[in-house]
Motif scaffolding. Structure first.
Motif, PDB file in Angstrom:
ATOM      1  N   LYS A 135      -0.176  31.032  -3.876  1.00 10.46           N
ATOM      2  CA  LYS A 135       0.601  29.982  -4.525  1.00 10.46           C
ATOM      3  C   LYS A 135       1.317  30.513  -5.775  1.00 10.46           C
ATOM      4  O   LYS A 135       2.512  30.282  -5.969  1.00 10.46           O
ATOM      5  CB  LYS A 135      -0.358  28.846  -4.899  1.00 10.46           C
ATOM      6  N   ASN A 136       0.582  31.258  -6.603  1.00  9.32           N
ATOM      7  CA  ASN A 136       1.173  31.784  -7.839  1.00  9.32           C
ATOM      8  C   ASN A 136       2.297  32.769  -7.542  1.00  9.32           C
ATOM      9  O   ASN A 136       3.369  32.701  -8.151  1.00  9.32           O
ATOM     10  CB  ASN A 136       0.108  32.481  -8.692  1.00  9.32           C
ATOM     11  N   GLN A 137       2.058  33.689  -6.601  1.00 11.27           N
ATOM     12  CA  GLN A 137       3.090  34.690  -6.323  1.00 11.27           C
ATOM     13  C   GLN A 137       4.327  34.058  -5.693  1.00 11.27           C
ATOM     14  O   GLN A 137       5.432  34.552  -5.875  1.00 11.27           O
ATOM     15  CB  GLN A 137       2.534  35.809  -5.432  1.00 11.27           C
ATOM     16  N   LEU A 161       4.866  28.421  -6.405  1.00  9.79           N
ATOM     17  CA  LEU A 161       4.852  27.038  -5.941  1.00  9.79           C
ATOM     18  C   LEU A 161       4.154  26.134  -6.961  1.00  9.79           C
ATOM     19  O   LEU A 161       3.126  26.517  -7.525  1.00  9.79           O
ATOM     20  CB  LEU A 161       4.119  26.917  -4.602  1.00  9.79           C
ATOM     21  N   ALA A 162       4.710  24.972  -7.147  1.00  8.53           N
ATOM     22  CA  ALA A 162       4.102  24.025  -8.084  1.00  8.53           C
ATOM     23  C   ALA A 162       3.093  23.157  -7.336  1.00  8.53           C
ATOM     24  O   ALA A 162       3.360  22.009  -6.999  1.00  8.53           O
ATOM     25  CB  ALA A 162       5.184  23.161  -8.729  1.00  8.53           C
ATOM     26  N   VAL A 163       1.923  23.756  -7.047  1.00  9.38           N
ATOM     27  CA  VAL A 163       0.854  22.990  -6.412  1.00  9.38           C
ATOM     28  C   VAL A 163      -0.306  22.955  -7.397  1.00  9.38           C
ATOM     29  O   VAL A 163      -0.794  24.010  -7.796  1.00  9.38           O
ATOM     30  CB  VAL A 163       0.346  23.676  -5.117  1.00  9.38           C
ATOM     31  N   PRO A 164      -0.733  21.775  -7.800  1.00  6.10           N
ATOM     32  CA  PRO A 164      -1.914  21.750  -8.661  1.00  6.10           C
ATOM     33  C   PRO A 164      -3.118  22.202  -7.840  1.00  6.10           C
ATOM     34  O   PRO A 164      -3.290  21.750  -6.710  1.00  6.10           O
ATOM     35  CB  PRO A 164      -2.043  20.278  -9.072  1.00  6.10           C
ATOM     36  N   ASP A 165      -3.916  23.147  -8.379  1.00  4.40           N
ATOM     37  CA  ASP A 165      -5.028  23.627  -7.556  1.00  4.40           C
ATOM     38  C   ASP A 165      -6.375  23.140  -8.074  1.00  4.40           C
ATOM     39  O   ASP A 165      -7.406  23.399  -7.470  1.00  4.40           O
ATOM     40  CB  ASP A 165      -5.006  25.163  -7.444  1.00  4.40           C
ATOM     41  N   ARG A 166      -6.361  22.415  -9.197  1.00  3.51           N
ATOM     42  CA  ARG A 166      -7.642  21.966  -9.753  1.00  3.51           C
ATOM     43  C   ARG A 166      -8.309  20.965  -8.825  1.00  3.51           C
ATOM     44  O   ARG A 166      -7.672  20.040  -8.349  1.00  3.51           O
ATOM     45  CB  ARG A 166      -7.435  21.326 -11.120  1.00  3.51           C
TER      46      ARG A 166
END
Ligand SMILES: Nc1ncnc2c1ncn2[C@@H]1O[C@H](COP(=O)(O)OP(=O)(O)O)[C@@H](O)[C@H]1O
Ligand SMILES: [Mg+2]
Length: 288
Positions: A114-116, A119-124
């Motif tokens: 996701k980071n690479q 992408l704006a996905v909240p992962d918490r």
């Protein structure tokens, strides 16, 4: 007594054997990969489906070989070039390289993916499966394809629980989606025999299907790699052929070494540093 700025100034102006020392660093990505043409060809044959029928299938390749046999650098160079080619054909293909000695579990791996990809996905608070599912939705929405290389995957195979291995290796058995946007390169240190001992019924046949073997380098091959890199890193004429041949003879698998290009380059680097120091002191002008 010299003032500090005099010391710094004279160090900067000091003659050096190096044009660019960083080209000898292990993480430097060269433009050419002597003696890895066949591996690049095999990877292209496996992944070319993405160019012709993107999304029709998820491709899985396994790169296997000992340390210093060029697995990491070949995957990066292939992935970068291949995705560039895809982009030029209007396919939004991204190459992502993840080191499993740092991202040790599925959550860590998908967070890194996701980071690479930015992408704006909240992962918490999301489980690994939920996170992967959110990533799939976004790449579907944005029409993105991904080759995800999982380097040092033996770390993961050894430490992960079987449901975690299943999720990462048999990804599309977990996610039943039509357009398969994610493909995989699993990179494992070791021989195919060792690797088959590492995998179980869940992952075995899946992983062992498309295997690209990296043999330890022979001294002749190491010589070519060293010469390429020496030309990039040193001024012309400062590294004699005899130096490169000597290092190649120390490290080639055919003459009792372990065929490790990383080690060969480290020796060249060390010899260069020594010559550089002596040159600064006016005692040498070549690497010997
Ligand atoms: N065929 C090659 N041509 C140029 N450099 C190479 C080649 N193979 C390996 N290297 C270099 O040797 C070092 C070790 O390679 P690496 O890909 O890290 O090996 P592995 O992942 O198999 O341990 C790296 O600095 C890499 O750039
Ligand atoms: Mg590696």
């Amino acid at each position: 007594m010299h003032s500090i700025d005099e010391i710094i100034e004279s160090e900067i102006k000091r003659p050096s054997v190096f044009i660019d020392e960083s080209r000898l660093y292990p993480e430097y990505i060269p433009e050419r990969l002597p003696h890895r043409e066949e591996q690049i060809r095999q990877l292209t044959r496996l992944f070319k489906f993405i160019l012709f029928k993107p999304g029709s299938t998820s491709i899985k390749a396994l790169l296997a070989g000992p340390i210093g046999s060029g697995k990491t650098v070949t995957s990066i160079v292939f992935g970068t070039e291949f995705s560039r080619l895809a982009e030029s054909k209007g396919i939004r293909l991204k190459y992502v390289h993840i080191n499993c000695s740092k991202s040790k579990n599925p959550s860590g791996i998908f967070r890194e993916l996701k980071n690479q990809l930015g992408l704006a996905v909240p992962d918490r608070g999301l489980s690994a499966t939920e996170l992967a599912s959110s990533i799939l939705k976004i790449i579907e929405r944005d029409n993105i394809y991904v080759i995800m290389a999982l380097d040092e995957f033996d770390y993961f195979l050894r430490s992960a629980r079987s449901n975690e291995r299943y999720l990462v290796v048999r990804f599309y058995d977990v996610f039943d989606v039509e357009v398969k946007r994610l493909s995989f390169i699993y990179i494992i240190r070791g021989t195919p025999v060792y690797i088959s001992s590492l995998v179980d019924d869940l992952t075995g046949s899946y992983l062992m299907k498309n295997i690209v073997v990296f043999n330890p380098y022979k001294s002749r091959e190491l010589y070519d790699i060293l010469r390429d890199r020496a030309e990039l890193a040193f001024y012309p004429g400062v590294v004699g052929d005899e130096v490169l041949e000597y290092i190649a003879r120390l490290t080639g698998v055919d003459v009792g070494g372990d065929g490790n290009a990383r080690k060969a380059l480290a020796i060249l680097h060390a010899a260069g540093k020594l010559a550089d120091k002596e040159m600064g002191e006016g005692r040498a002008s070549r690497v010997t």
